[in-house]
Write an enzyme that holds these catalytic residues in place. Structure first.
Site, PDB file in Angstrom:
ATOM      1  N   LYS A  38       0.812  -0.780  -0.149  1.00 28.31           N
ATOM      2  CA  LYS A  38       0.079   0.187   0.002  1.00 28.31           C
ATOM      3  C   LYS A  38       0.782   1.133  -0.189  1.00 28.31           C
ATOM      4  O   LYS A  38       1.914   1.348   0.226  1.00 28.31           O
ATOM      5  CB  LYS A  38      -0.787   0.561   1.123  1.00 28.31           C
ATOM      6  CG  LYS A  38      -0.401   0.393   2.516  1.00 28.31           C
ATOM      7  CD  LYS A  38      -1.127  -0.313   3.145  1.00 28.31           C
ATOM      8  CE  LYS A  38      -0.212  -0.613   4.875  1.00 28.31           C
ATOM      9  NZ  LYS A  38      -1.314  -0.726   6.149  1.00 28.31           N
ATOM     10  N   TYR A 264      13.628  31.761   4.410  1.00 26.04           N
ATOM     11  CA  TYR A 264      12.365  32.894   4.746  1.00 26.04           C
ATOM     12  C   TYR A 264      12.298  32.978   6.160  1.00 26.04           C
ATOM     13  O   TYR A 264      12.750  32.002   6.947  1.00 26.04           O
ATOM     14  CB  TYR A 264      11.550  31.481   4.504  1.00 26.04           C
ATOM     15  CG  TYR A 264      11.345  31.846   2.155  1.00 26.04           C
ATOM     16  CD1 TYR A 264      10.876  32.699   1.785  1.00 26.04           C
ATOM     17  CD2 TYR A 264      10.922  30.284   2.034  1.00 26.04           C
ATOM     18  CE1 TYR A 264      11.050  32.665   0.702  1.00 26.04           C
ATOM     19  CE2 TYR A 264      11.143  30.108   0.844  1.00 26.04           C
ATOM     20  CZ  TYR A 264      10.422  31.367  -0.096  1.00 26.04           C
ATOM     21  OH  TYR A 264      10.033  31.223  -1.415  1.00 26.04           O
TER      22      TYR A 264
HETATM   23  C1  LIG Z   1       0.006  -1.668   6.719  1.00 20.97           C
HETATM   24  C2  LIG Z   1      -0.696  -3.294   6.666  1.00 20.97           C
HETATM   25  C3  LIG Z   1      -0.537  -4.407   7.445  1.00 20.97           C
HETATM   26  C4  LIG Z   1       1.420  -4.196   7.441  1.00 20.97           C
HETATM   27  O1  LIG Z   1       2.350  -4.391   8.409  1.00 20.97           O
HETATM   28  P1  LIG Z   1       3.666  -4.083   8.850  1.00 20.97           P
HETATM   29  O2  LIG Z   1       4.071  -3.605   9.884  1.00 20.97           O
HETATM   30  O3  LIG Z   1       3.960  -2.826   7.989  1.00 20.97           O
HETATM   31  O4  LIG Z   1       4.160  -4.985   8.394  1.00 20.97           O
HETATM   32  C5  LIG Z   1      -0.346  -6.256   7.916  1.00 20.97           C
HETATM   33  N1  LIG Z   1      -2.482  -6.172   8.224  1.00 20.97           N
HETATM   34  C6  LIG Z   1      -2.407  -5.045   7.439  1.00 20.97           C
HETATM   35  C7  LIG Z   1      -4.378  -4.695   8.297  1.00 20.97           C
HETATM   36  C8  LIG Z   1      -2.684  -3.473   7.231  1.00 20.97           C
HETATM   37  O5  LIG Z   1      -2.566  -2.147   7.522  1.00 20.97           O
END
Ligand SMILES: *Cc1c(COP(=O)(O)O)cnc(C)c1O
Length: 368
Positions: A38, A264
């Site tokens: 993601k 700035y």
């Molecule tokens: C983002 C997510 C993961 C991955 O978690 P990590 O700590 O990055 O391994 C797994 N399960 C769900 C539901 C998530 O939202």
């Protein structure tokens, strides 16, 4: 790698393979591996990384939103893709792109069955999410009767997996809480399996869960941050390799006399003779304003150069008074040695946020 000539995010696919193999070595041979890609592969890159993971024969992908899943399909990803947080408005698109929804509420379940029936689907794969204590998304244990009645009343969907998410898998002081979550998941999933009359896959662990709770691997694990090289503990970080390095160059060097100001709002006021370097990376690239005024740093010729004054949209200025360097020299914002986690600590944040902040404007380059 060739000499850095502009701001780039270098992605090391060998490191990705190493991390994948290291995490896989923690699993039983029949446990499936879901790669969480993601948010543009945790900010690193959205297409080449999943493609490479598919080459490594990963079993499953997960994204947060439907649009991310569609991008993977367009890029030629053929493995199953779980969408963790879809909205009913996108269910038709989701089905048309052969994505698999997480159904986490009465509303999403009902609406998804309607969409699947409208598109004349049979046994469309769905994933039922239970809330076991994170209190973010998911059904409660006492929803199982409702869930099974809805599902069994329609031939349009079939449960491919039942899952939940841990709230504090990286924190061993919360071990008792985590064990309660695992127990609750076992109870809810067993009840649902019983009512459904068939056994979907079960999964619960993110990266830290994989490492700390081998008893909760079930049929599949979901790894995100570990693939990108961070393990939420010093010990695990030693076994993993950050895959992304954010690099830039010195555009210009200035000599600042006592009493002059930099940037700035005259954010930095010099009380003595100083040397500064201007670097082409700013808050639009992912270096937030919170890193200004000496909080954050970059690394030049192995020395830390603090960011001075206000972070601009496209630039930062850093103090190089004690660093031997020249215009055109390479600047490391983070890499395998000066990690995103270390940079994040300066502003009380975590590797996840530093990585996902690198904006799409920054060019991605790959080393294989
Ligand atoms: C983002 C997510 C993961 C991955 O978690 P990590 O700590 O990055 O391994 C797994 N399960 C769900 C539901 C998530 O939202």
């Amino acid at each position: 790698m060739p000499q850095t000539q502009e701001t780039v995010l270098e992605i090391d696919l060998k490191a990705l393979k190493h991390n994948f193999e290291y995490i896989k070595s923690k699993l039983n041979s029949n446990t499936n591996f879901m790669a969480v890609v993601k948010a543009f592969g945790y900010g690193s890159e959205a297409i080449e990384i999943p493609k490479y993971l598919q080459e490594l024969n990963i079993d499953y992908f997960a994204v947060a939103y439907v649009s991310e899943g569609i991008n993977l399909r367009k890029a030629g990803i053929t493995k199953p893709i779980l969408v963790l947080h879809p909205q009913p408005v996108n269910f038709t698109l989701l089905i048309e792109n052969c994505l698999e929804p997480s159904l986490y509420s009465a509303k999403t379940l009902k609406k998804f069955i309607e969409s699947a029936e409208e598109l004349q689907q049979t046994d469309y794969p769905v994933h039922i999410k239970f809330n076991t204590g994170l209190n973010r998304l998911g059904f409660w244990e006492n929803d199982v009767d409702y869930i099974s009645t809805q599902i069994l009343a329609s031939t349009s969907i079939k449960v491919k997996s039942i899952f939940s998410h841990l709230a504090a898998s990286e924190d061993l002081e919360e071990r008792r809480f985590t064990i309660t979550q695992i127990k609750s998941f076992k109870i809810s999933s067993a009840k649902l399996i019983d009512l459904l009359g068939y056994k979907p896959m079960l999964h619960m662990c993110n990266t830290s869960g994989i490492i700390n709770y081998p008893e909760a691997h079930f049929d599949m694990v979901r790894s995100g941050i570990g693939l990108y090289g961070f393990g939420n503990s010093e010990e695990e970080n030693r076994s993993l390799t950050p895959i992304a390095s954010l690099k830039s160059i010195i555009s210009q060097i200035h000599i600042i006399e006592k009493g002059e100001t930099v940037g700035y709002n005259r954010g930095f006021k010099s009380d003595s003779f100083q040397k500064t370097a201007t670097i082409p990376i700013g808050h639009a690239d992912g270096i937030g304003r919170q890193y200004g005024h000496g909080v954050g740093f970059v690394t030049i010729n192995n020395k830390k150069a603090p960011i001075i004054g206000n972070v601009c949209m496209d630039m930062i200025m850093v103090n190089i008074t004690d660093i031997d360097c020249k215009e055109g020299d390479e600047v490391i914002i983070f890499d395998k040695n000066y990690t995103a986690e270390e940079l994040g600590k300066t502003t009380n944040t975590i590797s996840y946020e530093v990585l996902t902040s690198v904006s799409q404007r920054v060019k991605r380059v790959f080393c294989r």
